[in-house]
Structure formats: C-alpha cells, structure tokens
Write an enzyme that holds these catalytic residues in place. Structure first.
Site, PDB file in Angstrom:
ATOM      1  N   LYS A   1     -94.890 -42.449  45.945  1.00 43.33           N
ATOM      2  CA  LYS A   1     -95.749 -41.548  46.694  1.00 43.33           C
ATOM      3  C   LYS A   1     -95.260 -39.884  46.207  1.00 43.33           C
ATOM      4  O   LYS A   1     -93.350 -39.638  46.829  1.00 43.33           O
ATOM      5  CB  LYS A   1     -95.509 -41.210  48.113  1.00 43.33           C
ATOM      6  CG  LYS A   1     -95.664 -42.697  49.176  1.00 43.33           C
ATOM      7  CD  LYS A   1     -95.566 -43.012  50.545  1.00 43.33           C
ATOM      8  CE  LYS A   1     -96.155 -43.883  51.363  1.00 43.33           C
ATOM      9  NZ  LYS A   1     -95.623 -44.318  52.671  1.00 43.33           N
TER      10      LYS A   1
ATOM     11  N   GLU B   1    -105.750 -45.521  58.204  1.00 42.74           N
ATOM     12  CA  GLU B   1    -106.447 -45.597  56.069  1.00 42.74           C
ATOM     13  C   GLU B   1    -107.651 -46.062  56.382  1.00 42.74           C
ATOM     14  O   GLU B   1    -108.003 -46.828  55.154  1.00 42.74           O
ATOM     15  CB  GLU B   1    -104.749 -46.536  55.667  1.00 42.74           C
ATOM     16  CG  GLU B   1    -103.564 -45.870  56.253  1.00 42.74           C
ATOM     17  CD  GLU B   1    -102.460 -46.062  55.149  1.00 42.74           C
ATOM     18  OE1 GLU B   1    -102.982 -47.971  54.291  1.00 42.74           O
ATOM     19  OE2 GLU B   1    -101.856 -45.782  54.858  1.00 42.74           O
TER      20      GLU B   1
HETATM   21  P1  PGA Z   1     -97.753 -43.626  55.509  1.00 46.24           P
HETATM   22  O1  PGA Z   1     -97.808 -44.732  55.676  1.00 46.24           O
HETATM   23  O2  PGA Z   1     -98.000 -42.722  54.894  1.00 46.24           O
HETATM   24  O3  PGA Z   1     -97.932 -43.132  57.137  1.00 46.24           O
HETATM   25  O4  PGA Z   1     -95.436 -43.205  55.398  1.00 46.24           O
HETATM   26  C1  PGA Z   1     -98.150 -45.989  54.356  1.00 46.24           C
HETATM   27  C2  PGA Z   1     -97.009 -46.587  54.338  1.00 46.24           C
HETATM   28  O5  PGA Z   1     -95.944 -46.884  55.287  1.00 46.24           O
HETATM   29  O6  PGA Z   1     -97.112 -47.096  53.274  1.00 46.24           O
HETATM   30 ZN    ZN Z   2     -94.937 -48.243  53.662  1.00 46.67          ZN
END
Ligand code: PGA
Ligand code: ZN
Length: 425
Positions: free
Chosen positions: A336, A208
């Site tokens: 998400k 990230e």
């Molecule tokens: P991920 O990690 O997109 O690999 O799930 C991001 C998070 O845990 O917020």
């Molecule tokens: Zn997370």
C-alpha cells in the site's frame, strides 16, 4: 515526444474520499502543458507502524481536514520541486523525504509527500507519452488476480463478523476480464441468497463494497460464499482468502484474540486457521496475527503452507520487511503506497520482497477515491494480485475497469496471473 520535462506547477487541494473524509489531491504540470494528477487514499484499519497522515484537528471536518498537508504541498514542497526535471522521479522523492527529515514523515505528512510523489510519476509517464504501468516497467504484462472482498466484517462495517475480509480469488479464469465477470456474477447470486436468508438489510455494503450480513460465525459467511460460487457454476474456478486484520481483535494485556465471542490464545487461533484451511480451499491469509508478532508469523507461515500476507506487520516498509524475511515471518507483502508515503520507497519494498521469494499483493485502502493508479502499479510490478474490494461502487470499480483497459491495450502480450498468482513471472 516532448522536449521540455520541466515541472512548471505543483498544486495541492483538499478533496473528499469515498467515506466523505478529506484527503489530498495533487496536480503536477510539466511544461505548462501536461498534467499528472493523483489522490491519496486513507485507511481505517491501520497499522501502528504506518507513515504519518497529517490531519488538522479542530472542528472542521471533525478534525480530519488536510489543510496543513495541502499547505505543505503548496508552500513547502512546490517551491523546491518547481523547475526540476519530472523524469528525475526518484531524486525528487528523496528530496521530499530529506526535507521532511523524520523517520515516519511526521513533519510534512505522508499524505502530502505521497500526493506529490504519485502526481510526479503520472506527469512523467504522460510527458513521455506512455501509460503509467509501462513507465513503471517496460516489461509489464501480467494482469493480476483480483482478490474480491465480497463479505465485509471487522472495522470495515457494522456487523458482528470478526474477520475483516472474506475474499474470492477467480484463479481459474483465462483472462482478467473473465475473472471480473465470474466474480461479478457470483456477487449477484450472493446478494440474492443473502436477502433470501437474512432479509434485505443483509446486503448493505461495507467500506470496500462487500455485503455486510448480520452474521457472527466465520463458517456461516464462508458457507454462503461457497453456496453462491456453486450456484453461479464456478466451483472449479475459484479459491478463497481472508484478511483477518487481527490487530483489531488482539488484547495486549491478556494476549488473547477475540473471535466469535471466545478469547483465543495465539496457538488456539492458529489451530482455527488450520481447521478452516482444511475445510475450504483457502490459499491466502492476511494479518493472521497481530502486527508485532513476527515470531508467531514465522511459526504460522511454516505450519499453514498457504500464502501468509503481512499488511500491518510490514506496512510496506523495507526495514520491517527485512526483519520478516530474516525471521521467515509471512511469505507475502501487502503493498500500500500510502503506508510508507512515497512511490520510490514502496517500489523498493516490492523489489526486496520479490528478491526474497515473497509475493506482492497490491492493495487499495478502505478509504479510496476515483483515482485508479493502483491498477497501473499492479501491472507495472507484474505483482499478480490486487486487492481492490468488491466489484461495486465507483471507487472500487475504477481500478477493475482500468485493468480491463490495460488488458485490451496489451492485447496478446497480456497474461492473466491465474493459478500462478504467487509467482507470476
Ligand atoms: P484499511 O483496510 O485500508 O482500512 O487499512 C484494508 C486492509 O486492512 O487491508
Ligand atoms: Zn489488511
């Protein structure tokens, strides 16, 4: 404005994400003239209860190909969606969910359905001649606080830090653009002091975009962050947050969490959080306990008094969120879209959260692309918080840069959530 809102083409293609893994891109055309395009992001530190991501298996792309999902877009979904009115977005999402027929989108793949769902939303907004955030909500005006993951650990990189994300929140800025400048300035100082102390390997970045220094101790990472903030002159403008991603630290057999070489019980881990919250101005902790411990989340939410965000706990799923609300587990929803697999369902989850006094954090996945949709969605929801990684690398910066455009476009109407990030409206 257009007169014809008919979907005239739907086309999926396989592309690659920022880690070089394949993912789904979908084009939806309206009236042979307006294009809505969306890419699907992919997680690495994923929750067990997320909707199903369809991958091909076999040798191609080490098994991660998405040709089956693309076939489902082009051969199964496209014929059903063709000639429909793009403004009937919700109906079209429902149609795809019914065509799939499974609880977790295992038949067509959440990546196939979401790609079409987001491309339809984009195409609808463009055919109506309005930006996506306005299409989501005509009263969209809040610019979110960026939760900047400046030090990466856990599954998102290759160092020894157990917590996944050490996050800065520039809540004291007046505007989003000031917030972005502040965090970028801090990140530049952070890189310098990390190189000075640990050598140049320390500023290799994780998935990230945050630095990934060779550290083991949580306090060591926090102290470097605090030092960078102070050196940059922003101690009074910034607070901190963690994403623990603790499911990755949990051993179901022993019921212990592996942290800094120790094996901690749930109670010991909660004690550790209490100490950290007392030592640093930490205002938010995501996934502090493993993904099925609703009861532990309830205890911790009551005892800690900060924002407790459910990511793997809720997986943007209204059923799991409803259970959390019932049990008072966490007080914030990590949002998400690909965890649930359609925009409509994700919007329902956000609405449920707001109605019950839970805050909403719009989030990237660690496997992102150049697609900036979540910036519009964060403003569209008036969410007040966005997690889009560190302010480096194009798959992260495109979200922040899009927010700069939206801020400019909204002009005096725009409000930066700032210290009201939990209740921005
Ligand atoms: P991920 O990690 O997109 O690999 O799930 C991001 C998070 O845990 O917020
Ligand atoms: Zn997370």
């Amino acid at each position: 404005m257009r007169k014809n809102f008919e979907i005239t083409a739907v086309h999926g293609r396989e592309i690659i994400d920022c880690r070089g893994y394949p993912t789904v891109q979908v084009d939806v055309w309206v009236d042979n003239a307006v294009l809505g395009r969306a890419n699907v992001a992919c997680g690495r530190s994923k929750g067990t209860h997320e909707a199903f991501e369809l991958r091909d298996g076999g040798k191609r792309y080490a098994g991660f190909g998405v040709r089956k999902a693309i076939d489902n877009v082009n051969k199964v979904i496209a014929p059903e969606v063709m000639s429909k009115d793009v403004r009937d977005r919700r109906k079209l999402d429902k149609l795809m969910i019914e065509m799939d027929g499974t609880e977790n989108k295992a038949k067509l793949g959440a990546n196939a359905i979401l790609g079409v769902s987001l491309a339809i939303a984009r195409a609808a907004a463009s055919s109506l001649g309005i930006p996506l955030y306005k299409y989501i909500n005509s009263n969209a005006y809040i610019l979110p606080v960026p939760m900047m993951n400046l030090i990466n650990g856990g599954k998102l990189t290759s160092n020894y830090l157990d917590f996944q994300e050490f996050i800065l929140m520039p809540v004291g800025a007046e505007t989003f653009s000031e917030a972005l400048r502040i965090t970028s300035e801090i990140n530049i100082v952070l890189r310098d002091i990390l190189v000075e102390k640990y050598g140049k390997l320390a500023v290799n970045v994780g998935d990230e975009g945050g630095c990934s220094p060779p550290m083991r101790e949580i306090r060591e990472a926090m102290d470097m962050l605090v030092k960078a903030v102070e050196m940059a002159g922003y101690a009074n403008k910034v607070v901190y947050a963690f994403d623990i991603a603790s499911t990755g630290l949990y051993d179901k057999r022993t019921e212990k969490y592996a942290v800094e070489g120790r094996r901690l019980s749930r109670e010991e881990l909660i004690e550790l959080y209490k100490e950290l919250v007392t030592s640093y101005p930490i205002v938010s902790i995501e996934d502090p306990l493993y993904e099925d411990d609703f009861e532990g989340f309830a205890t911790l939410t009551k005892e800690l008094g900060v924002q407790i965000v459910g990511d793997d706990l809720f997986t943007t799923n209204t059923k799991r969120l409803a259970k959390g609300i019932e049990m008072k587990a966490a007080n914030s929803l990590l949002w998400k879209v690909n965890q649930v697999g359609s925009l409509s369902e994700a919007l329902d989850a956000a609405a449920l959260a707001f109605r019950n006094g839970y805050s909403v954090v719009v989030s990237e996945r660690s496997g992102e692309t150049e697609d900036d949709t979540i910036a519009d969605l964060a403003v569209g929801l008036n969410a007040g918080q966005i997690k889009a990684g560190a302010p480096v690398r194009a798959e992260r910066t495109c979200k922040y840069n899009r927010l700069l455009q939206i801020e400019e476009e909204l002009g005096p109407v725009a409000r930066y959530a700032g210290k009201n990030f939990r209740q921005p409206f």
